[in-house]
Design a protein around this motif. Structure first.
Motif, short mmCIF file in Angstrom:
data_model
loop_
_atom_site.label_atom_id
_atom_site.label_comp_id
_atom_site.label_asym_id
_atom_site.label_seq_id
_atom_site.Cartn_x
_atom_site.Cartn_y
_atom_site.Cartn_z
N VAL A 174 47.72 40.83 43.45
CA VAL A 174 49.11 41.06 43.06
C VAL A 174 49.21 41.37 41.57
CG1 VAL A 174 51.32 39.85 42.76
CG2 VAL A 174 50.15 39.77 44.97
N ASP A 175 48.24 40.90 40.80
CA ASP A 175 48.23 41.18 39.37
C ASP A 175 48.27 42.71 39.17
OD1 ASP A 175 48.09 40.69 36.69
OD2 ASP A 175 46.17 39.62 36.75
N SER A 176 49.03 43.18 38.19
CA SER A 176 49.28 44.63 38.09
C SER A 176 47.98 45.44 37.92
CB SER A 176 50.25 44.92 36.95
OG SER A 176 49.71 44.51 35.72
N GLU A 177 47.03 44.90 37.14
CA GLU A 177 45.79 45.65 36.89
C GLU A 177 44.95 45.75 38.16
OE1 GLU A 177 46.96 43.17 35.20
OE2 GLU A 177 47.24 43.84 33.13
N HIS A 178 44.79 44.62 38.84
CA HIS A 178 43.95 44.63 40.04
C HIS A 178 44.63 45.40 41.17
CE1 HIS A 178 42.89 40.97 37.72
NE2 HIS A 178 41.72 41.55 37.81
N MET A 240 42.90 36.35 26.20
CA MET A 240 42.19 35.55 27.20
C MET A 240 42.64 35.97 28.59
SD MET A 240 39.94 33.37 27.97
CE MET A 240 39.46 32.00 26.93
N ASN A 241 43.91 36.35 28.71
CA ASN A 241 44.41 36.82 30.00
C ASN A 241 43.56 37.97 30.52
OD1 ASN A 241 46.38 37.00 32.17
ND2 ASN A 241 47.02 38.90 31.20
N LYS A 242 43.23 38.89 29.62
CA LYS A 242 42.40 40.04 30.02
C LYS A 242 41.01 39.57 30.40
CE LYS A 242 44.58 42.76 30.10
NZ LYS A 242 45.41 43.22 31.24
N GLY A 243 40.50 38.59 29.66
CA GLY A 243 39.18 38.04 29.97
C GLY A 243 39.15 37.42 31.37
N LEU A 244 40.19 36.67 31.69
CA LEU A 244 40.27 36.06 33.02
C LEU A 244 40.38 37.15 34.09
CD1 LEU A 244 42.69 33.06 32.27
CD2 LEU A 244 40.20 32.98 32.41
N GLU A 245 41.12 38.20 33.77
CA GLU A 245 41.25 39.31 34.73
C GLU A 245 39.92 40.02 34.96
OE1 GLU A 245 45.97 40.31 33.89
OE2 GLU A 245 44.49 41.82 33.36
N VAL A 246 39.09 40.09 33.92
CA VAL A 246 37.76 40.70 34.07
C VAL A 246 36.93 39.87 35.06
CG1 VAL A 246 35.58 41.08 32.83
CG2 VAL A 246 37.73 41.87 31.82
#
Ligand code: MG
Length: 409
Positions: A174-178, A240-246
């Motif tokens: 659901v996260d916009s990037e994924h 950090m949000n981006k890191g967690l998304e990675v």
């Protein structure tokens, strides 16, 4: 006309993702009714309309933390069979208003809510590690997961993806990037050479390292593009949000970290992109809206809509992209390293960060201390490879306690 009803469980219905999910359901319901009207009106025989399928949703269960007032309104509107409330007092209050409703409570209640063999899909909109056990329970029952909870894959990505594969369950981000990666690849992850995850860069993109270190939480909460909860907004400011998304992307799309690129894109219009093995790149573009990724996950693969985002025009737009500055945003680097090492290290990274962010929000530490705390905790931890769920929760708990009890900055 085909009409399919999906049974849905929502964890965290009163949060930002939860309330937008209910808006999506209302939109889809309205669209289904409108289609029905069109099809039954003899004067309109538009073949594209009569071919349209409609999915509607039946809310089997929902949970909330502490926003009882809103939860009561939601129960009246969506009539779930079972609900779960964070606290005993809250559960009592809900039960007093709906005496015939099954009202569960706390973490155990959440697992019971997820343990519903009639559920087709469960949306995990709660933040924190509390969603992990209910998610695994739902997967065991063959329930698809619309994933909006970061911790699930950051903490136990190997366990969760293995269980999903064994049970033939889809994990739909659901996260916009994924979601952008799912939309761009239509789920054909085996065809991907690499993925490009975009990041807005947050409010401190062009500030100096010192300015970031000394930033107040008011400045950090002032995100230029997205309105989200406080914790995730701070995580966006530190990257950090981006890191967690990675780390999540590594598990979701089964790609090594070398094949995951982060690109700063301040306009937040390209939500992410994929590069196929043949070298072709496909990106998903749109005006920022969380309704679209939620709706896509819930109706995948048929891409139905009740809510539309504002139309995007290439004209008059300047899309810019830059490399992330790992020196200025060291949390992103730490996350890549923790992800590569794997085992319990991402668990420690996530737990240390969460407590540090809460301390920052309470004014107990500075913005720069968030990185220092996460760096210290991840350096001092000896990772356990292929951890059990118990070992994961143990590492999580120990880290949280240590950071919480630490009075130094
Ligand atoms: Mg995101």
């Amino acid at each position: 006309m085909h009409k399919t009803t999906k049974n849905l469980v929502i964890l965290g219905s009163t949060g930002s993702i939860g309330t937008q999910t209910l808006e999506v359901l209302e939109g889809l319901e309205k669209a289904a009714k409108d289609t029905h009207k069109v099809q039954n009106a003899p004067e309109t025989q538009d073949p594209s309309e009569s071919a349209k399928k409609n999915i509607s949703f039946n809310v089997l269960g929902m949970s909330c933390g502490s926003n009882i007032e809103l939860f009561i309104e939601q129960i009246k509107k969506f009539c779930p069979k079972k609900v779960c409330v964070g606290s005993k007092e809250g559960a009592k209050e809900v039960k007093s208003i709906f005496p015939n409703l099954e009202v569960l409570c706390g973490e155990e209640g959440l697992i019971e809510l997820a343990d519903d063999k009639n559920a087709d899909i469960m949306l995990t909109g709660t933040s924190g590690c509390v969603a992990l056990k209910p998610t695994l329970k739902a997967i065991e029952n063959g329930t698809d997961i619309a994933l909006a909870n970061k911790e699930t894959l950051v903490m136990a990505g190997d366990i969760v993806t293995k269980a999903a594969k064994a049970n033939g369950v889809n994990i739909l981000p659901v996260d916009s990037e994924h979601s952008a990666i799912l939309q761009s690849s239509n789920g054909n992850y085996e065809l991907l050479n690499k993925i490009i995850i975009t990041a807005s860069g947050g409010p401190f993109l062009h500030k100096s390292r010192d300015e970031i270190k000394n930033a107040t939480f008011k400045e950090a909460l002032n995100h230029p593009r997205w309105h989200m909860g406080k914790k995730i907004t701070i995580d966006s400011a530190t990257l950090m949000n981006k890191g967690l998304e990675v780390i999540e992307a590594h598990h979701l799309f089964n790609l090594p970290y070398e094949k995951i690129e982060v690109v700063i894109h301040p306009e937040s219009l390209v939500h992410s992109a994929v590069e196929f093995k043949d070298g072709s790149t496909v990106a998903q573009i749109g005006t920022p809206s969380m309704h679209i990724p939620i709706q896509y996950a819930l109706t995948y693969p048929s891409r139905e809509y009740g809510i539309k985002s504002n139309s995007f025009s290439f004209l008059g737009q300047t899309l810019t992209f830059e490399k992330p500055d790992f020196e200025k945003f060291p949390c992103l680097k730490l996350a890549f390293e923790a992800g590569k090492t794997g085992g319990t290290l991402p668990v420690v990274l996530n737990a240390a960060n969460e407590i540090a962010v809460h301390k920052f929000l309470r004014g107990e530490i500075g913005m720069g201390d968030i990185f220092k705390i996460v760096e210290r905790e991840t350096k001092n931890h000896t990772p356990i490879q292929n951890p059990t769920l118990d070992e994961i929760f143990e590492a999580d708990k120990e880290t949280r306690q240590r950071v919480l009890n630490d009075k130094t900055r």
